[in-house]
Design an enzyme around this catalytic site. Structure first.
Site, PDB file in Angstrom:
ATOM      1  N   ASP A   1       0.824  -1.201   0.000  1.00 15.88           N
ATOM      2  CA  ASP A   1       0.000   0.000   0.000  1.00 15.88           C
ATOM      3  C   ASP A   1       0.862   1.257   0.000  1.00 15.88           C
ATOM      4  O   ASP A   1       1.629   1.485   0.930  1.00 15.88           O
ATOM      5  CB  ASP A   1      -0.883  -0.020   1.253  1.00 15.88           C
ATOM      6  CG  ASP A   1      -2.088   0.875   1.137  1.00 15.88           C
ATOM      7  OD1 ASP A   1      -2.065   1.773   0.284  1.00 15.88           O
ATOM      8  OD2 ASP A   1      -3.042   0.680   1.902  1.00 15.88           O
TER       9      ASP A   1
ATOM     10  N   HIS B   1      -9.809  -0.204  -6.706  1.00 10.56           N
ATOM     11  CA  HIS B   1      -9.311   0.914  -5.897  1.00 10.56           C
ATOM     12  C   HIS B   1      -8.116   1.597  -6.546  1.00 10.56           C
ATOM     13  O   HIS B   1      -8.039   2.835  -6.566  1.00 10.56           O
ATOM     14  CB  HIS B   1      -8.937   0.402  -4.500  1.00 10.56           C
ATOM     15  CG  HIS B   1      -8.424   1.453  -3.578  1.00 10.56           C
ATOM     16  ND1 HIS B   1      -9.252   2.359  -2.950  1.00 10.56           N
ATOM     17  CD2 HIS B   1      -7.154   1.762  -3.176  1.00 10.56           C
ATOM     18  CE1 HIS B   1      -8.536   3.173  -2.205  1.00 10.56           C
ATOM     19  NE2 HIS B   1      -7.255   2.835  -2.321  1.00 10.56           N
TER      20      HIS B   1
END
Length: 436
Positions: free
Chosen positions: A247, A344
């Site tokens: 991430d 996303h």
């Protein structure tokens, strides 16, 4: 999200923040040098050392082992163009705390408080104890990359009679569909971010900041977070969140020509930011609960479709490595997009949001397990930008309208804070505002 240690970016940030390298002798480190590694034998890339997070060379390794050095000696400079804790490499332990000024306290009390806080932060970041009544919590440790960052909330300006100096960029964030906000854990007059690579060093700073507040301010809310410990992987890597996903891959990098323009207010201020905010930035803080039980029911391939990246490597589903360009138009044998429209990673890309960019620098959190076995865990999301109305807001609005990840997260607290530029030597954070 963003592990800013990776590759050359870590070196660039260390230079810009005045951070000394691991093992370097940091100014001001005296009786609190870390001594626990004095008898260690050496490190090199190889098998992970038991419990230490370092890769240890075997006795038969052809490479000459290097002396094991301690992360405790790493120091971040308090004074500088920007405050520490923005481009400082990610730390393993973090505390976020918001304060409200006490009843009757105003500009005079706030000024004295910021003076105290700045002096305390400077000492502790250099590895020095408090000048009086030190708790000795971090007595045996060095600075351990400690950084302390200060910001002002929207309400601070009315409390201190400085409404005319309130930045337009500090206007309250709009409501989002995914919001389930607890007002008691949101906003605040003052905000402090603490990060360090040692848990006791981070706690020591938190306790010192709280004690320094005295009767001038009281804690409104406080949150604790963590990240992977430096050296826990065989090579520098982007961190993983509690969903197991790499991430922070698309974070803007200091080496990019427009990095400062996107992340920091110009030295002279801007249309939305007065001159006292020069070289500062705006922090959006969100406590994002991850619905891990629901997430972990998905297969790995289903999780990858939600994100748009391979879980193992962080590479785009269209192929390559973590840093490879995502081919948004690529289709599979059935003519379907390889990266789904609601993935996303697709929706949050700057080029899908008019170039909106923000520097994400969060901590994970875990605040226990409920009686029904559901973990209260997720992300203390912190992002930095020169203007939140051009950074965080357009991206969150886009995510709000159809991000596949929305089913598995819940925004439970929120705050927006103006973080002025760094303090001059002999000065304190916010001096241009409070004495202007």
């Amino acid at each position: 999200m963003a592990d800013i240690r990776a590759d050359k970016q870590a070196d660039n940030q260390a230079d810009s923040e005045g951070r000394t390298g691991t093992g370097a002798s940091a100014p001001g480190i005296t009786r609190r040098r870390l001594i626990g590694t004095a008898g260690a034998t050496g490190v090199a890339l190889g098998a992970v050392g038991a419990g230490a997070g370092y890769a240890v060379a075997s006795a038969n390794s052809p490479e000459q082992p290097q002396a094991l050095t301690s992360l405790g000696t790493d120091a971040v400079m308090f004074h500088g163009k920007h405050q520490p804790g923005i481009t400082t490499p990610m730390q393993a332990h973090g505390h976020l705390v918001a304060f409200d000024l006490a009843a009757g306290a105003g500009r005079k009390e706030a000024t004295a408080l910021l003076r105290r806080w700045s002096a305390t932060a400077e000492r502790l970041m250099a590895g020095e104890p408090m000048t009086s009544r030190d708790t000795d919590v971090a007595r045996d440790a060095g600075p351990s990359s400690l950084s302390v960052t200060f910001g002002f909330g929207h309400s601070f300006f009315s409390r201190t009679g400085l409404e005319k100096q309130r930045p337009g960029a500090l206007d309250p964030l709009p409501d989002f569909f995914s919001d389930h906000l607890d007002k008691a854990r949101s906003n605040g007059d003052l905000w402090v971010q603490i990060g360090a690579d040692d848990g006791l060093v981070a706690f020591h700073a938190l306790r010192a900041i709280q004690k320094d507040a005295g009767g001038a301010a009281k804690v409104r809310w406080q949150m604790n977070g963590f990240n992977r410990s430096p050296g826990a992987t065989a090579r520098p890597m982007t961190t993983r969140n509690l969903m197991g996903q790499i991430d922070g891959t698309d974070n803007p990098k200091p080496s990019e020509s427009d990095f400062d323009r996107r992340i920091f207010v110009p030295a002279s201020g801007s249309a939305q930011s007065p001159a006292w905010m020069g070289n500062g930035s705006y922090a959006v803080v969100r406590r994002i609960r991850m619905l891990l039980d629901d997430w972990e029911k998905l297969s790995t391939s289903a999780q990858e479709s939600v994100i748009g990246r391979k879980k193992s490597t962080g590479a785009p589903l269209t192929g390559g490595t973590e840093t490879s360009e995502m081919k948004l138009d690529k289709t599979d044998g059935n003519g379907d997009l390889v990266v789904p429209l609601n993935a996303h990673a697709r929706i949050s890309r700057p080029d899908q949001n008019g170039g909106a960019a923000m520097l994400r620098r969060p901590f994970s959190f875990h605040d226990g397990i409920a009686a029904d076995g559901v973990p209260d865990a997720g992300l203390l999301f912190i992002c930095w930008q020169a203007d939140p109305l051009r950074g965080f807001v357009p991206v969150q609005r886009k995510l709000d309208r159809g991000d596949a990840l929305s089913r598995f997260i819940r925004h439970e607290a929120s705050g927006l804070f103006a973080v002025p530029g760094g303090a001059d030597k002999g000065g304190y954070v916010g001096q241009a505002l409070l004495e202007g």
